[in-house]
Each structure stands twice: as C-alpha cells, then as structure tokens.
Write a protein that holds these residues in place. Structure first.
Motif, PDB file in Angstrom:
ATOM      1  N   ASP A   6      -2.131   0.120   8.552  1.00  0.00           N
ATOM      2  CA  ASP A   6      -3.225  -0.427   9.350  1.00  0.00           C
ATOM      3  C   ASP A   6      -3.668  -1.754   8.734  1.00  0.00           C
ATOM      4  O   ASP A   6      -4.230  -1.778   7.636  1.00  0.00           O
ATOM      5  N   LEU A   7      -3.419  -2.860   9.419  1.00  0.00           N
ATOM      6  CA  LEU A   7      -3.729  -4.179   8.870  1.00  0.00           C
ATOM      7  C   LEU A   7      -5.222  -4.473   8.798  1.00  0.00           C
ATOM      8  O   LEU A   7      -5.620  -5.483   8.227  1.00  0.00           O
ATOM      9  N   SER A   8      -6.051  -3.597   9.338  1.00  0.00           N
ATOM     10  CA  SER A   8      -7.492  -3.793   9.203  1.00  0.00           C
ATOM     11  C   SER A   8      -8.005  -3.198   7.889  1.00  0.00           C
ATOM     12  O   SER A   8      -9.152  -3.422   7.514  1.00  0.00           O
ATOM     13  N   LYS A   9      -7.148  -2.474   7.173  1.00  0.00           N
ATOM     14  CA  LYS A   9      -7.548  -1.860   5.900  1.00  0.00           C
ATOM     15  C   LYS A   9      -7.322  -2.829   4.743  1.00  0.00           C
ATOM     16  O   LYS A   9      -6.525  -3.759   4.829  1.00  0.00           O
ATOM     17  N   LEU A  10      -8.000  -2.569   3.660  1.00  0.00           N
ATOM     18  CA  LEU A  10      -7.904  -3.418   2.475  1.00  0.00           C
ATOM     19  C   LEU A  10      -6.556  -3.245   1.780  1.00  0.00           C
ATOM     20  O   LEU A  10      -5.980  -2.155   1.777  1.00  0.00           O
ATOM     21  N   VAL A  11      -6.080  -4.326   1.166  1.00  0.00           N
ATOM     22  CA  VAL A  11      -4.806  -4.301   0.448  1.00  0.00           C
ATOM     23  C   VAL A  11      -4.828  -3.222  -0.635  1.00  0.00           C
ATOM     24  O   VAL A  11      -3.839  -2.507  -0.820  1.00  0.00           O
ATOM     25  N   LYS A  35      -0.251 -10.069 -10.174  1.00  0.00           N
ATOM     26  CA  LYS A  35      -0.983 -10.571 -11.337  1.00  0.00           C
ATOM     27  C   LYS A  35      -1.895  -9.465 -11.851  1.00  0.00           C
ATOM     28  O   LYS A  35      -2.500  -8.742 -11.051  1.00  0.00           O
ATOM     29  N   PRO A  36      -1.995  -9.335 -13.165  1.00  0.00           N
ATOM     30  CA  PRO A  36      -2.845  -8.277 -13.725  1.00  0.00           C
ATOM     31  C   PRO A  36      -4.274  -8.338 -13.167  1.00  0.00           C
ATOM     32  O   PRO A  36      -4.911  -9.386 -13.160  1.00  0.00           O
ATOM     33  N   GLY A  37      -4.745  -7.221 -12.678  1.00  0.00           N
ATOM     34  CA  GLY A  37      -6.109  -7.128 -12.176  1.00  0.00           C
ATOM     35  C   GLY A  37      -6.327  -7.592 -10.759  1.00  0.00           C
ATOM     36  O   GLY A  37      -7.365  -7.318 -10.167  1.00  0.00           O
ATOM     37  N   MET A  38      -5.377  -8.311 -10.194  1.00  0.00           N
ATOM     38  CA  MET A  38      -5.585  -8.881  -8.859  1.00  0.00           C
ATOM     39  C   MET A  38      -5.777  -7.799  -7.800  1.00  0.00           C
ATOM     40  O   MET A  38      -6.655  -7.919  -6.946  1.00  0.00           O
ATOM     41  N   LEU A  39      -4.998  -6.763  -7.847  1.00  0.00           N
ATOM     42  CA  LEU A  39      -5.111  -5.696  -6.858  1.00  0.00           C
ATOM     43  C   LEU A  39      -6.473  -5.016  -6.958  1.00  0.00           C
ATOM     44  O   LEU A  39      -7.074  -4.662  -5.950  1.00  0.00           O
ATOM     45  N   ASN A  40      -6.976  -4.876  -8.183  1.00  0.00           N
ATOM     46  CA  ASN A  40      -8.262  -4.213  -8.387  1.00  0.00           C
ATOM     47  C   ASN A  40      -9.460  -5.116  -8.130  1.00  0.00           C
ATOM     48  O   ASN A  40     -10.584  -4.624  -8.086  1.00  0.00           O
ATOM     49  N   THR A  41      -9.243  -6.407  -7.980  1.00  0.00           N
ATOM     50  CA  THR A  41     -10.362  -7.307  -7.689  1.00  0.00           C
ATOM     51  C   THR A  41     -10.247  -7.803  -6.244  1.00  0.00           C
ATOM     52  O   THR A  41     -10.915  -7.289  -5.368  1.00  0.00           O
ATOM     53  N   MET A  46      -9.718  -7.957   0.312  1.00  0.00           N
ATOM     54  CA  MET A  46      -8.722  -8.721   1.056  1.00  0.00           C
ATOM     55  C   MET A  46      -7.870  -7.810   1.938  1.00  0.00           C
ATOM     56  O   MET A  46      -7.445  -6.751   1.510  1.00  0.00           O
ATOM     57  N   THR A  47      -7.627  -8.273   3.163  1.00  0.00           N
ATOM     58  CA  THR A  47      -6.681  -7.596   4.044  1.00  0.00           C
ATOM     59  C   THR A  47      -5.381  -8.398   4.031  1.00  0.00           C
ATOM     60  O   THR A  47      -5.363  -9.556   3.579  1.00  0.00           O
ATOM     61  N   ILE A  48      -4.316  -7.814   4.519  1.00  0.00           N
ATOM     62  CA  ILE A  48      -3.048  -8.539   4.583  1.00  0.00           C
ATOM     63  C   ILE A  48      -3.175  -9.791   5.465  1.00  0.00           C
ATOM     64  O   ILE A  48      -2.720 -10.866   5.055  1.00  0.00           O
ATOM     65  N   PRO A  49      -3.799  -9.717   6.651  1.00  0.00           N
ATOM     66  CA  PRO A  49      -3.941 -10.937   7.451  1.00  0.00           C
ATOM     67  C   PRO A  49      -4.723 -12.045   6.736  1.00  0.00           C
ATOM     68  O   PRO A  49      -4.352 -13.218   6.816  1.00  0.00           O
ATOM     69  N   LYS A  50      -5.770 -11.680   5.990  1.00  0.00           N
ATOM     70  CA  LYS A  50      -6.537 -12.690   5.242  1.00  0.00           C
ATOM     71  C   LYS A  50      -5.676 -13.307   4.141  1.00  0.00           C
ATOM     72  O   LYS A  50      -5.707 -14.518   3.932  1.00  0.00           O
TER      73      LYS A  50
END
Length: 79
Positions: A6-11, A35-41, A46-50
């Motif tokens: 679902d592209l409306s959900k967060l990465v 990058k370290p920490g990027m997914l957790n911040t 962020m969504t995939i479209p953003k």
C-alpha cells in the motif's frame, strides 16, 4: 500468498512487513534507505511516492519493479 504493498503507508511499516522492499528501493536509486538510521528516522514519515519525488525517480518505474518482485501495488492512483 499475495504481497500487497500500500503506497499510502510509511516506508518504515512497509519495510517491516516486507524487508525485501528495502533492496528493491535501493536498487532503483533510493540509496539513502540503507544508510544507518535512515529507515528509523525518515522512514517513519516518508512514503514511497514522497521519496520518489524527492529523489526524482519516476513512481511508475518503482511500481513496475515492485510488481516484477511479486507485489500487488495499491493506492498509487492518487500518489
């Protein structure tokens, strides 16, 4: 089993449900995802479209790659 993305959900949430999404996004040009920490911040807002818009990667290209990996991609019409 169908893997619905679902592209409306967060990465962050998508990556937790389907860890292979990280490699797909990385390989298509969204290199910051590993990058370290990027997914957790950033991944928590962020969504995939953003992310695609920010990195100037065509969303249609990302959707096609995800579909090639067996995902059913939803909620991209309004993205």
């Amino acid at each position: 089993m169908t893997k619905t993305l679902d592209l409306s959900k967060l990465v962050y949430d998508l990556a937790k449900a389907y860890p292979e999404v990280i490699d797909v996004l990385y390989n298509i040009g969204l290199k910051d995802i590993k990058k370290p920490g990027m997914l957790n911040t950033a991944g928590r807002f962020m969504t995939i479209p953003k992310g695609a818009a920010l990195k100037k990667v065509p969303l249609t290209e990302i959707i096609a790659k995800l579909q090639d990996q067996g995902f059913e991609v939803i909620n991209h019409a309004n993205s």
